[in-house]
Write a protein that holds these residues in place. Structure first.
Motif, PDB file in Angstrom:
ATOM      1  N   SER A 182       9.677  20.707  -2.281  1.00  0.00           N
ATOM      2  CA  SER A 182      10.618  20.210  -3.278  1.00  0.00           C
ATOM      3  C   SER A 182       9.985  19.101  -4.105  1.00  0.00           C
ATOM      4  N   GLU A 183      10.444  19.018  -5.327  1.00  0.00           N
ATOM      5  CA  GLU A 183       9.902  18.006  -6.222  1.00  0.00           C
ATOM      6  C   GLU A 183      10.362  16.623  -5.816  1.00  0.00           C
ATOM      7  N   GLU A 184      11.579  16.597  -5.306  1.00  0.00           N
ATOM      8  CA  GLU A 184      12.128  15.305  -4.918  1.00  0.00           C
ATOM      9  C   GLU A 184      11.249  14.679  -3.843  1.00  0.00           C
ATOM     10  N   ALA A 185      10.813  15.530  -2.907  1.00  0.00           N
ATOM     11  CA  ALA A 185       9.986  15.015  -1.819  1.00  0.00           C
ATOM     12  C   ALA A 185       8.673  14.473  -2.346  1.00  0.00           C
ATOM     13  N   SER A 186       8.096  15.189  -3.313  1.00  0.00           N
ATOM     14  CA  SER A 186       6.806  14.686  -3.788  1.00  0.00           C
ATOM     15  C   SER A 186       7.012  13.399  -4.588  1.00  0.00           C
ATOM     16  N   ARG A 187       8.210  13.274  -5.215  1.00  0.00           N
ATOM     17  CA  ARG A 187       8.508  11.993  -5.867  1.00  0.00           C
ATOM     18  C   ARG A 187       8.603  10.888  -4.829  1.00  0.00           C
ATOM     19  N   GLU A 188       9.292  11.219  -3.726  1.00  0.00           N
ATOM     20  CA  GLU A 188       9.441  10.229  -2.661  1.00  0.00           C
ATOM     21  C   GLU A 188       8.077   9.809  -2.126  1.00  0.00           C
ATOM     22  N   ARG A 189       7.183  10.794  -2.060  1.00  0.00           N
ATOM     23  CA  ARG A 189       5.853  10.477  -1.547  1.00  0.00           C
ATOM     24  C   ARG A 189       5.149   9.510  -2.496  1.00  0.00           C
ATOM     25  N   GLU A 190       5.383   9.726  -3.784  1.00  0.00           N
ATOM     26  CA  GLU A 190       4.813   8.806  -4.764  1.00  0.00           C
ATOM     27  C   GLU A 190       5.366   7.399  -4.580  1.00  0.00           C
ATOM     28  N   THR A 191       6.692   7.340  -4.323  1.00  0.00           N
ATOM     29  CA  THR A 191       7.327   6.031  -4.181  1.00  0.00           C
ATOM     30  C   THR A 191       6.700   5.232  -3.048  1.00  0.00           C
ATOM     31  N   LEU A 192       6.325   5.930  -1.979  1.00  0.00           N
ATOM     32  CA  LEU A 192       5.705   5.227  -0.860  1.00  0.00           C
ATOM     33  C   LEU A 192       4.437   4.515  -1.302  1.00  0.00           C
ATOM     34  N   LEU A 193       3.814   5.044  -2.358  1.00  0.00           N
ATOM     35  CA  LEU A 193       2.568   4.458  -2.830  1.00  0.00           C
ATOM     36  C   LEU A 193       2.801   3.533  -4.032  1.00  0.00           C
ATOM     37  N   SER A 194       4.076   3.235  -4.291  1.00  0.00           N
ATOM     38  CA  SER A 194       4.350   2.383  -5.436  1.00  0.00           C
ATOM     39  C   SER A 194       3.937   0.955  -5.136  1.00  0.00           C
ATOM     40  N   LYS A 195       3.726   0.227  -6.192  1.00  0.00           N
ATOM     41  CA  LYS A 195       3.273  -1.162  -6.055  1.00  0.00           C
ATOM     42  C   LYS A 195       4.236  -1.974  -5.202  1.00  0.00           C
ATOM     43  N   LYS A 196       5.517  -1.743  -5.413  1.00  0.00           N
ATOM     44  CA  LYS A 196       6.518  -2.542  -4.708  1.00  0.00           C
ATOM     45  C   LYS A 196       6.369  -2.380  -3.200  1.00  0.00           C
ATOM     46  N   ILE A 197       6.314  -1.165  -2.749  1.00  0.00           N
ATOM     47  CA  ILE A 197       6.267  -0.927  -1.312  1.00  0.00           C
ATOM     48  C   ILE A 197       4.918  -1.339  -0.731  1.00  0.00           C
ATOM     49  N   VAL A 198       3.870  -0.986  -1.411  1.00  0.00           N
ATOM     50  CA  VAL A 198       2.538  -1.329  -0.897  1.00  0.00           C
ATOM     51  C   VAL A 198       2.408  -2.849  -0.760  1.00  0.00           C
ATOM     52  N   TYR A 199       2.859  -3.581  -1.773  1.00  0.00           N
ATOM     53  CA  TYR A 199       2.747  -5.044  -1.693  1.00  0.00           C
ATOM     54  C   TYR A 199       3.647  -5.623  -0.615  1.00  0.00           C
ATOM     55  N   TYR A 200       4.827  -5.060  -0.502  1.00  0.00           N
ATOM     56  CA  TYR A 200       5.750  -5.548   0.529  1.00  0.00           C
ATOM     57  C   TYR A 200       5.096  -5.433   1.905  1.00  0.00           C
ATOM     58  N   ILE A 201       4.491  -4.289   2.164  1.00  0.00           N
ATOM     59  CA  ILE A 201       3.890  -4.076   3.482  1.00  0.00           C
ATOM     60  C   ILE A 201       2.612  -4.891   3.638  1.00  0.00           C
ATOM     61  N   LEU A 202       1.835  -4.960   2.568  1.00  0.00           N
ATOM     62  CA  LEU A 202       0.595  -5.735   2.648  1.00  0.00           C
ATOM     63  C   LEU A 202       0.878  -7.196   2.985  1.00  0.00           C
ATOM     64  N   ASN A 203       1.938  -7.716   2.409  1.00  0.00           N
ATOM     65  CA  ASN A 203       2.247  -9.118   2.674  1.00  0.00           C
ATOM     66  C   ASN A 203       2.663  -9.365   4.116  1.00  0.00           C
ATOM     67  N   ARG A 204       3.088  -8.320   4.772  1.00  0.00           N
ATOM     68  CA  ARG A 204       3.481  -8.489   6.174  1.00  0.00           C
ATOM     69  C   ARG A 204       2.381  -8.039   7.124  1.00  0.00           C
ATOM     70  N   ILE A 205       1.226  -7.720   6.614  1.00  0.00           N
ATOM     71  CA  ILE A 205       0.229  -7.026   7.446  1.00  0.00           C
ATOM     72  C   ILE A 205      -0.114  -7.783   8.714  1.00  0.00           C
ATOM     73  N   LYS A 206      -0.061  -9.099   8.662  1.00  0.00           N
ATOM     74  CA  LYS A 206      -0.457  -9.856   9.850  1.00  0.00           C
ATOM     75  C   LYS A 206       0.558  -9.742  10.976  1.00  0.00           C
ATOM     76  N   GLU A 207       1.768  -9.335  10.655  1.00  0.00           N
ATOM     77  CA  GLU A 207       2.761  -9.180  11.718  1.00  0.00           C
ATOM     78  C   GLU A 207       2.519  -7.895  12.510  1.00  0.00           C
ATOM     79  N   PHE A 208       1.870  -6.949  11.879  1.00  0.00           N
ATOM     80  CA  PHE A 208       1.697  -5.662  12.545  1.00  0.00           C
ATOM     81  C   PHE A 208       0.654  -5.754  13.658  1.00  0.00           C
ATOM     82  N   ASN A 209       0.789  -4.901  14.651  1.00  0.00           N
ATOM     83  CA  ASN A 209      -0.287  -4.833  15.636  1.00  0.00           C
ATOM     84  C   ASN A 209      -1.439  -4.020  15.060  1.00  0.00           C
ATOM     85  N   GLU A 210      -2.544  -4.010  15.785  1.00  0.00           N
ATOM     86  CA  GLU A 210      -3.770  -3.445  15.229  1.00  0.00           C
ATOM     87  C   GLU A 210      -3.633  -1.981  14.813  1.00  0.00           C
ATOM     88  N   TRP A 211      -2.869  -1.214  15.587  1.00  0.00           N
ATOM     89  CA  TRP A 211      -2.743   0.218  15.284  1.00  0.00           C
ATOM     90  C   TRP A 211      -1.930   0.431  14.029  1.00  0.00           C
TER      91      TRP A 211
END
Lengths: 438, 842
Positions: free
Chosen positions: B211-240
């Motif tokens: 579905s196209e919607e799914a591939s859009r969703e996949r794009e959203t996961l790579l959007s600047k907003k989400i990537v930056y949000y997660i990157l800023n929390r990277i130190k909270e994550f465990n190594e894996w």
């Protein structure tokens, strides 16, 4: 996708399944047979730790007398998978208290299944930190930190810890005597040519700590490495004779170290986990002080006789001494008779590894010792094939010596209650792969 | 704790009857305990459960005890519960009806006051993997995602993925992905966030094709907003989880250079992480972000060198193998940058051979003017290694360095010293190398020949080494006084020579020697031809017959065919296309790097099999073929040599037996034969246009001999091609592997065509106009390689496959055609040739 392991198997050397945990349906149950058939029972074993059979990739490792096999059906992150196995084994060891082998697995297989459930879910690695898992997977197995029944030791804030948000340290620890042990353990790797020139030489070191500290202490460690001194502008102000500075090629830290502060202030500051852990690892290639020089001369006198002469010099401080020095000099398989003369220690011929083994229990600094041996060989039919000489190998431990010259300048402990701590610092240098070609 | 019983047999299979009585015994005991509330009941239950699990582990089917196990599961003992869950998870799929029994208690446990039990129950519930129980999953999962305990939420997130794999529709209909997404962006617990992230990634990746919607969703996961949000929390994550996040970031497409530098600054300290997997993942991010900026990309290489080298040295050899494979990739991409670090790639005595092999390849790649001496000295040390395959590999490495470098003086001396070591395998490898060296540097022939001449042919046993020695004897017979006599003694022992490869070379060498020193060789040549004609191996027989007739026809023509003047080989071709290398680089930090092939080649079913073939194709046709226009004869000769030698590498040195030589027949057979016949055709056609009859007779004769009356069949009068032919790469590769070459010929390309061929695309477009499609292309000036295909317009779908190598400096194209219908290939070749000749002219 980091791992997405479809299954993990533990097998003994005969190929019997010790543990079998399927995480996903995309591999069949006969995968373990495929491994046995195509890897364990063929010459392939040990030729490559990653192999593809059918549609699946097998990543395997041998640890003591056990094979651990990860099966993946898609593309996967290899480094992550191997690291996972290593960490998992470390975790199991911390539960069994030491050895990880077939017997330990057989005796603890329920526990291993429990742990495998927690450390990996549907093929993705979860939390592997022993400090955290031990809170809720206990060897007795009856206690749960969440159980509503009153328990003797309340664990504060456990929920947060179970998922690893604080990670490495619990709150509310209390010790009568606050102590810190710090060990710098270095292993020297050397490859020397037969002409005595150093082909390759480096030191891999690690700093191991054992902390028995109350509360949430902040620790600061200063070393005489170049990075550490640069920013404190002590490089210039320090008198030159007070010691050299060390250039670390590469450093990695335990996750507790505040890396931002290391980069900005150039000090190693951290809130330590409770108990034992590895604070940092480093590697040095420049300016390595080799603790031993080895001067071998091996003469083949005709086809049936060999003369071996090995001189070992210790080049560390005269007040220090090395322990457990072993020099292994390879000799041909058809060795029949040997006779030795040594200035210290004992030497003998070990037929199972085809080596002359010379052991010296205690080797003082700035001294030298020699072994001369005569080796008689059986003359064989295959005379044309000359013997390829494997390198001489050496083992040793030198306490209070670092091959890199690394020293601890200070170790400060700061806690808000302001208690006093006792700090213990030790140094030891071991032989990594210390090879001298002859 | 009682140790589990030793497995009854070495490889028990699930269905075998052994242990049956134990199982029924267990059932009985379990039933007795089921209702018991006695104080010791839990302990005896544990022992029983342990026995059940240990039987299950070794593969004995204990599913018969399912209902008893379920009855016993009502307990407060958490370990008992876990064992029970494990058991249920294992057998539920094959006993769906019984699994229904467990739903009840699992659902009850999902409401337990202890979050640990809730989590465990939920995990087991999702692991039942029974499609018709899906309806029972939705409610507990929904509740789990909203649970107050992060442990339960973490389990529930993975549960969604499990549900998706059982029934994608139920999962999507219940709108779980949306819940996960909001959880991912709001949950305070890092592990929950990480689990949501990988679950969403996996779901959208699988859904994206549907579905196209799914591939859009996949794009959203790579959007600047989400990537930056997660990157800023990277130190909270465990190594894996950090590995996971970094993998996501590596796919992120930055908006501008500031973006790139922000991310790199943020992640810089990850390079010092103790976990090697995190370091590698970070390296991937750095490499991919800077792809477009050449100078920064180079700085990244410098920056990541130290951590990579540390990782190689630490950890087990398996771990360092994983890292070395990546280092290998980088070294191959930019050998210059690593040329000063060569000492790190010196092999340790204790390194396993898979590590040594990679190190040798890297040492070969980074050798340049400044370090060649040291590297070659080191490689020579390994030549005496106990590990024979590694010793061979290192001799080959020395040879490769010699072929790369111009200053080969010292290296040639070293190689010649190898010959004096008097070890059979060293001599064998070295001879093969000396032969290759002579083809590139004919000026060294004098020194080499002096040493080679001293080798007693009795000490050389391996077929490819023997073949190399014989080749040199033939090629340089004028410089080696003994050449005719050595050949003569070899020919005398014709019957003892097992490898057809050697016998073929013996024939050719005798011919060459004969042209240079006729009186001395005549007798030997006669004996060789006689022995060859009586040989049972088809190729040997044919070659002898061919030579015989050629000599009968005209000796000077024979000399032109067999021993024309040769040009030195300038470059030995690379085996892997740059396109494939780029794909592997895109998949950094994965199995692709270890296997050295892109993931589609080992994960997609349709690619897996053909890949084996395509490798063989590479060896056969392009392996290390001289790319210059060296004489054709020599080439087919080389093909034979290479293909057998490659196989020997794979299968171990077993080519000596008659079975092995029989095995080598089918592959080499066609290609060598066809090139031989086509060769006669073209050679004679060029040299003597007045004698076409003889040529065709000759080809016919050879074809007849083999019962292949291929070219005799009248070609269809006209052939029309389907302009809309379609063939996917997988099928192409499979066909290429299955079909035999029906035509292999050279044709010339017009100078205008050469001028137009600046990129492969130009020719591809041109050929398309003639209904000949391109499926793959590659190469750089002066050599371009194309794979074309075309389909016959009417009748059943018959395909023609073409391999075409265009050399712009010689204005020649080598064409190999394989066809479903071999009779039509002649006509097709006509079409192909006319299309090719028009290239650039119009």
């Amino acid at each position: 996708m980091p791992v997405a392991a479809s299954a993990i198997y533990f097998l003994n050397l005969r190929g019997d399944v010790l543990i079998n945990r399927l995480y996903r349906d995309d591999v069949g149950g006969n995968m373990v047979d495929a491994f046995r058939m195509h890897i364990m029972q063929t010459k392939e074993l040990g030729t490559c730790p990653v192999r593809q059979i059918g549609g699946c990739s097998f990543l395997y490792m041998r640890i003591s007398n056990v094979y651990i096999v990860i099966v993946v059906s898609k593309n996967a992150n290899v480094a992550c998978a191997f690291k996972f196995v290593v960490e998992a084994v470390a975790l199991f060891k911390s539960y069994f208290g030491g050895a990880f082998d077939e017997d330990a697995i057989r005796n603890n297989f329920v526990l291993i299944y429990e742990l495998l459930d927690e450390i990996m879910d549907f093929g993705y690695p979860q939390n592997l930190a022993p400090e955290i898992l031990k809170l809720y997977i206990t060897q007795e197995g009856v206690r749960s930190p969440f159980s509503s029944k009153p328990s003797d030791k309340p664990v504060p804030n456990a929920t947060l810890q179970v998922t690893g948000a604080v990670g490495w340290r619990r709150e509310g620890l209390l010790y009568k005597k606050n102590e810190v042990f710090l060990d710098i353990v270095e292993s020297v790797n050397l490859l020397m040519s037969s002409k005595g020139s150093v082909l390759r030489c480096d030191v891999t070191g690690k700093i191991l700590m054992k902390c028995f500290l109350s509360g949430m202490p902040d620790l600061k460690l200063g070393l005489n490495d170049k990075i550490g001194l640069e920013n404190e502008s002590q490089l210039k102000s320090r008198p030159i004779k007070s010691g050299k500075t060390i250039e670390l090629d590469d450093v990695t830290f335990h996750q507790c170290v505040n890396l931002t502060r290391f980069n900005s202030e150039k000090t190693v500051s951290f809130v330590p986990p409770d108990g034992e852990f590895e604070l940092m690892k480093y590697r040095i290639t420049e300016g390595v002080n080799l603790p031993f020089r080895v001067l071998p001369t091996i003469k083949e006198l005709g086809r049936t006789r060999m003369e071996v002469n090995v001189k070992v010099k210790s080049v560390f401080g005269a007040k220090m001494f090395a322990l457990g020095v072993v020099v292994k000099v390879p000799v041909p398989k058809q060795t029949a008779k040997t006779s030795f003369q040594v200035t210290s220690g004992r030497a003998k011929y070990n037929a199972s590894i085809d080596c002359l083994v010379w052991k010296i229990r205690k080797f003082p600094g700035q001294t030298e010792s020699t072994m001369s041996a005569e080796v008689e060989l059986i003359s064989t039919m295959a005379e044309k094939k000359s013997w390829t000489r494997p390198p001489i190998q050496m083992e040793f431990q030198v306490p209070m010596f670092t091959a890199s010259g690394l020293r601890v300048r200070f170790l400060k402990v700061w806690e808000k209650s302001g208690y006093n701590t006792v700090e213990w610092v030790r140094y030891i240098t071991k032989a990594g792969s210390y090879e001298i070609r002859c | 704790m009682a140790p589990p019983p030793a497995p009854p047999q070495k490889s028990p299979s699930p269905s075998q009857p052994s242990g049956k009585s134990e199982v029924s015994d267990l059932k009985l005991q379990l039933r007795q305990l089921a209702g018991s509330r006695a104080p010791g009941a839990d302990d005896s239950k544990r022992d029983l459960f342990k026995r059940v699990i240990s039987y299950m582990t070794v593969g004995i089917d204990v599913s018969a005890a399912f209902s008893e196990m379920v009855m016993c599961s009502a307990t407060s003992d958490i370990v008992l519960k876990k064992m029970c869950y494990l058991y249920v998870g294992n057998y539920a799929r094959c006993h769906p009806d019984l699994a229904l029994l467990t739903i009840n208690f699992l659902q009850k446990d999902c409401h337990d006051e202890d979050p640990m039990i809730r989590g465990l129950a939920l995990r087991s519930l999702c692991s039942l993997r029974v499609p018709n129980l899906v309806e029972y999953l939705v409610a507990p999962l929904g509740a789990g995602l909203k649970d107050g305990s992060s442990y339960v939420r973490m389990v529930a997130a993975v549960g969604v993925l499990k549900l998706y794999h059982i029934s994608a529709a139920t999962c999507l209909d219940s709108d779980f992905p949306a819940v996960l997404k909001s959880l991912m962006l709001t949950d305070p617990d890092a592990q929950v966030v990480a689990n949501c992230l990988f679950v969403l990634q996996e779901i959208w990746n699988l859904e994206a094709n549907k579905s196209e919607e799914a591939s859009r969703e996949r794009e959203t996961l790579l959007s600047k907003k989400i990537v930056y949000y997660i990157l800023n929390r990277i130190k909270e994550f465990n190594e894996w989880a950090q590995c996971l996040v970094l993998e996501l970031v590596a796919k992120y497409i930055p908006s501008d250079t500031d973006d790139i530098f922000d991310i790199m600054n943020l992640l810089e300290d990850r390079l010092q992480h103790a976990n090697g997997a995190v370091v590698l993942a970070t390296i991937k991010v750095f490499l991919h972000l800077t792809m477009s900026m050449t100078d920064v990309h180079q700085q990244v290489y410098e920056r990541i060198k130290a951590p990579l080298l540390t990782l190689v040295g630490s950890g087990s050899s398996e771990q360092s193998y994983a890292v070395l494979s990546h280092l290998h990739l980088l070294v191959m991409r930019a050998p210059m940058l690593f040329s000063s670090d060569y000492k790190h790639f010196y092999c340790q005595f204790s390194d396993p051979s898979y590590v040594k092999k990679l190190k040798l390849e890297m040492l070969t790649a980074i050798a340049n003017e400044s370090n060649t001496y040291e590297i070659v000295t080191e490689l020579c040390e390994y030549a005496g290694n106990v590990d024979v395959p590694i010793a061979r590999e290192s001799i080959r490495a020395v040879g490769k360095i010699a072929l790369q470098q111009y200053d080969v003086n010292a290296i040639v001396d070293r190689l010649l010293q190898f010959l004096e070591m008097e070890k059979d395998y060293v001599t064998a490898e070295t001879l093969v190398l000396v032969k290759d060296l002579l083809r590139k540097y004919p000026q060294w022939s004098h020194d080499c020949i002096a040493v080679v001449g001293n080798i007693s042919s009795k000490n050389v046993q391996e077929p490819k080494a023997k073949a190399a020695l014989i080749w040199m004897l033939g090629e340089y017979s004028q410089d080696m006084p003994d050449a005719p006599y050595i050949l003569e003694s070899l020919i005398e022992n014709w019957d003892e020579e097992n490898a057809a490869e050697v016998r073929l070379h013996l024939l050719t060498a005798a011919m060459k020697c004969f042209f240079k020193r006729p009186p001395e060789t005549q007798k030997a040549l006669g004996a060789a031809l006689a022995a060859g004609l009586a040989d049972s191996h088809q190729d040997v027989h044919d070659r002898a017959l061919f030579y015989y007739r050629l000599l009968q026809y005209d000796v000077s023509v024979a000399e032109r065919v067999v021993n024309p003047p040769k040009q030195a080989v300038s470059v030995f071709a690379d085996t892997q296309s740059s396109e494939i290398k780029d794909r592997i680089f895109d998949e950094f930090n994965s199995l692709s790097v270890v296997y050295q092939k892109p993931s589609y080649m080992f994960t997609d079913k349709e690619h897996r099999e053909p890949f084996e073939f395509s490798e063989e194709i590479g060896n056969l046709s392009l392996g290390q073929e001289p790319v210059g226009n060296s004489p054709r004869y020599d080439e087919s000769d080389k093909d034979l040599l290479l293909s057998t030698s490659e196989r020997e590498e794979n299968g171990g040195p077993s080519t000596n037996g008659p079975a092995a030589s029989g095995y080598s027949a089918p592959t080499d057979y066609n290609s060598s034969l066809v090139s031989l016949s086509s060769q006669t055709q073209s050679e004679t056609a060029i040299s003597d246009p007045g004698m076409p009859k003889y040529t065709s007779q000759m080809t016919l004769a050879i074809d007849d001999l083999l019962g292949l009356s291929v070219s005799a069949a009248p070609a269809p009068p006209s052939l029309k091609l389907n302009p809309k032919a379609a063939l996917d790469p997988g099928t192409f590769q499979r066909k290429w592997g299955q079909l035999a070459v029906s035509i292999s010929q050279d044709c010339s390309v017009s100078p205008q065509g050469i001028a137009a061929l600046t990129t492969p695309q130009a020719l591809i477009r041109h050929m398309q106009a003639s209904s000949i499609q391109c499926i793959a292309s590659g190469g750089q000036s002066p050599n371009f390689k194309f794979f074309f295909f075309a389909q016959k317009l009417d009748g059943p779908p018959l395909f023609f496959l073409v391999e075409c190598i265009v050399n712009t400096s010689s204005a020649k194209a080598q064409v190999k055609i394989k066809a479903d219908d071999a009779t039509a290939s002649e006509a097709f070749f006509g079409l192909f040739q006319s299309a090719l000749s028009k290239f650039g002219v119009l």
